[in-house]
Design an enzyme around this catalytic site. Structure first.
Site, PDB file in Angstrom:
ATOM      1  N   HIS A 151     -10.361  55.562  41.449  1.00  0.00           N
ATOM      2  CA  HIS A 151     -10.110  54.820  40.196  1.00  0.00           C
ATOM      3  C   HIS A 151     -11.271  55.033  39.217  1.00  0.00           C
ATOM      4  O   HIS A 151     -12.430  54.768  39.562  1.00  0.00           O
ATOM      5  CB  HIS A 151      -9.941  53.328  40.520  1.00  0.00           C
ATOM      6  N   HIS A 230      -0.618  45.637  33.471  1.00  0.00           N
ATOM      7  CA  HIS A 230      -2.024  45.260  33.574  1.00  0.00           C
ATOM      8  C   HIS A 230      -2.794  46.010  32.478  1.00  0.00           C
ATOM      9  O   HIS A 230      -2.196  46.788  31.740  1.00  0.00           O
ATOM     10  CB  HIS A 230      -2.601  45.611  34.969  1.00  0.00           C
TER      11      HIS A 230
END
Length: 258
Positions: A151, A230
């Site tokens: 990530h 999100h």
């Protein structure tokens, strides 16, 4: 018996001579201010008309003029005092007005300086991109869902349509579709770093626009490669993918509690 006319030092002065002397004497007394008292004397009152009319009339006129001169002097003195009092009052009023104006100007300048300082602090401040949210996916978390193998940012929990804010002051350098990031915004911050906001449902800024801390720039969503709504947030050294740095450390380094 024959009478002889008196001569020499025993000769009495004539009436004309006596009158002339009295007139001269009274005139002399008038110049010394004594005649005012003598005018009421029985001796003078008993004299003939010549002695009473000329000099006494002159004395009476002299007293009247003196009173008038005194009154004028008093009036002039009072007028001068009043004029001086007015001038002093005007000067005092002018001084008070000038002092009040100077005080007001200082207060105004102080307010301007305080406002500028407050604005400077506001523009240099940082904030979280989603108010009242939390990090749902950490930086460099591993997994097959990311093409890089980890990530490159952090995810903030946010339902679709939640306001997204610029974390600080800067200029928008990208605003549009960003591939796997979906709709994205990239901002060049005033400190030379970059922040990126991804998966947006809508964008509210344009390239070249300046933004300030806490300004709404978009709404969160689920565009691009996502499993749900999100906000994906990155901190970068450049505007390009792969220049990422720890966004939590970045935000905390600017005073944001995440």
């Amino acid at each position: 018996m024959a009478f002889t006319r008196a001569t020499g030092k025993h000769r009495l002065p004539s009436r004309m001579t006596r009158t002339t002397r009295r007139t001269v004497g009274v005139a002399a007394l008038a110049t010394t201010g004594v005649v005012g008292t003598l005018a009421a004397s029985p001796a003078l009152a008993a004299e003939g008309g010549i002695e009473q009319t000329g000099p006494l009339k002159a004395v009476t006129m002299g007293d009247s003029v003196a009173h008038e001169i005194d009154a004028q002097a008093t009036a002039q003195r009072q007028a001068a005092e009043q004029a001086a009092a007015r001038e002093k009052a005007e000067a005092d009023a002018k001084k008070r007005a000038e002092e009040a104006a100077a005080k007001a100007e200082k207060e105004r300048e102080a307010k301007v300086r305080a406002a500028r300082e407050a604005e400077r602090k506001r523009l240099n401040a940082y904030t979280a991109p989603i108010a009242g949210s939390y990090v749902s996916t950490s930086y460099q978390a591993g997994g097959g869902i990311w093409s890089s193998g980890s990530h490159t940012g952090i995810d903030f929990h946010a339902a679709g349509g939640t306001p997204v804010h610029a974390v600080g002051s800067g200029t928008v350098v990208e605003a549009g579709w960003g591939g796997a990031y979906g709709n994205q915004v990239v901002i060049r911050m005033t400190d030379g770093t970059y922040t990126q906001y991804g998966h947006l449902s809508s964008i509210g800024v344009t390239v070249g626009q300046t933004v300030t801390p806490g300004q709404r720039i978009a709404l969160s969503g689920a565009t691009g490669n996502v499993t749900g709504a999100h906000l994906h947030f990155e901190a970068r050294t450049t505007a390009e993918y792969g220049s990422d740095m720890d966004p939590v450390a970045y935000l905390r380094g600017h005073g944001v509690n995440v």
